[in-house]
Motif scaffolding. Structure first.
Motif, PDB file in Angstrom:
ATOM      1  N   UNK A   1      48.916  47.313  43.874  1.00 32.22           N
ATOM      2  CA  UNK A   1      47.918  46.420  44.366  1.00 32.22           C
ATOM      3  C   UNK A   1      46.918  47.362  45.204  1.00 32.22           C
ATOM      4  N   UNK A   2      45.518  47.309  44.787  1.00 34.56           N
ATOM      5  CA  UNK A   2      44.652  48.215  45.268  1.00 34.56           C
ATOM      6  C   UNK A   2      44.280  47.730  46.943  1.00 34.56           C
ATOM      7  N   UNK A   3      43.695  48.587  47.416  1.00 32.63           N
ATOM      8  CA  UNK A   3      43.229  48.007  48.959  1.00 32.63           C
ATOM      9  C   UNK A   3      42.127  46.776  48.696  1.00 32.63           C
ATOM     10  N   UNK A   4      41.224  46.958  47.874  1.00 32.08           N
ATOM     11  CA  UNK A   4      40.359  45.898  47.607  1.00 32.08           C
ATOM     12  C   UNK A   4      40.966  44.693  47.323  1.00 32.08           C
ATOM     13  N   UNK A   5      41.683  44.463  46.606  1.00 28.08           N
ATOM     14  CA  UNK A   5      42.839  43.353  46.052  1.00 28.08           C
ATOM     15  C   UNK A   5      43.516  42.758  47.382  1.00 28.08           C
ATOM     16  N   UNK A   6      44.067  43.797  48.237  1.00 24.43           N
ATOM     17  CA  UNK A   6      44.877  43.295  49.259  1.00 24.43           C
ATOM     18  C   UNK A   6      43.690  42.859  50.316  1.00 24.43           C
ATOM     19  N   UNK A  12      41.389  35.630  52.124  1.00 24.79           N
ATOM     20  CA  UNK A  12      41.465  34.269  51.634  1.00 24.79           C
ATOM     21  C   UNK A  12      42.581  33.612  52.341  1.00 24.79           C
ATOM     22  N   UNK A  13      43.581  34.378  52.805  1.00 26.68           N
ATOM     23  CA  UNK A  13      44.718  33.914  53.470  1.00 26.68           C
ATOM     24  C   UNK A  13      44.013  33.317  54.856  1.00 26.68           C
ATOM     25  N   UNK A  14      43.387  34.214  55.477  1.00 25.60           N
ATOM     26  CA  UNK A  14      42.837  34.098  57.102  1.00 25.60           C
ATOM     27  C   UNK A  14      41.815  32.855  56.823  1.00 25.60           C
ATOM     28  N   UNK A  15      40.957  32.768  55.830  1.00 30.63           N
ATOM     29  CA  UNK A  15      40.135  31.542  55.598  1.00 30.63           C
ATOM     30  C   UNK A  15      40.975  30.192  55.616  1.00 30.63           C
ATOM     31  N   UNK A  16      41.932  30.400  54.555  1.00 25.18           N
ATOM     32  CA  UNK A  16      42.769  29.309  54.283  1.00 25.18           C
ATOM     33  C   UNK A  16      43.450  28.738  55.990  1.00 25.18           C
TER      34      UNK A  16
END
Length: 120
Positions: A1-6, A12-16
């Motif tokens: 997993x690249x840094x951008x994907x992470x 996305x998790x923080x937004x949720x």
């Protein structure tokens, strides 16, 4: 997993999580209800009763102050100031109890989030 994907996943998790927290937010009434949900719930109820009594006393002494003869205005003015200060102190105590419970709730939620994060 690249840094951008992470980073995208974390955002996305923080937004949720923020959406969940905002949906739980009931405003000031929800905040004040937290005061009743602790071991001091009976004391908070007593505090609300005392605040109501002090409000009535404040209105009564204010009425007496404005309708009293000049020689009695000092007495009723002092009573008005004392009842106002007592009411403010009572309401500050109520808000401090609600704030204590709110912070405890947030700490428990943060602990759960950290445990979920450590497990994944």
């Amino acid at each position: 997993m690249t840094n951008d994907e992470r980073i995208k996943k974390e955002l996305h998790t923080a937004s949720r999580e923020l959406d969940e927290l905002m949906s739980e937010n009931e405003g000031i009434t929800g905040y004040l209800k937290l005061g009743f949900q602790s071991s001091t719930g009976k004391l908070v109820k007593l505090g609300y009763g005392l605040a109501i009594v002090l409000t009535l006393l404040m209105f009564f002494t204010g009425y007496k102050f404005f309708t009293a003869m000049p020689d009695g205005q000092v007495f009723w003015g002092v009573c008005l100031i004392l009842s106002f200060n007592a009411q403010v102190a009572t309401k500050l105590w109520i808000f401090s109890q609600s704030n204590r419970n709110f912070i405890a709730k947030e700490i428990r939620l943060m602990e759960l989030r950290l445990k979920d994060r450590d497990q994944s």
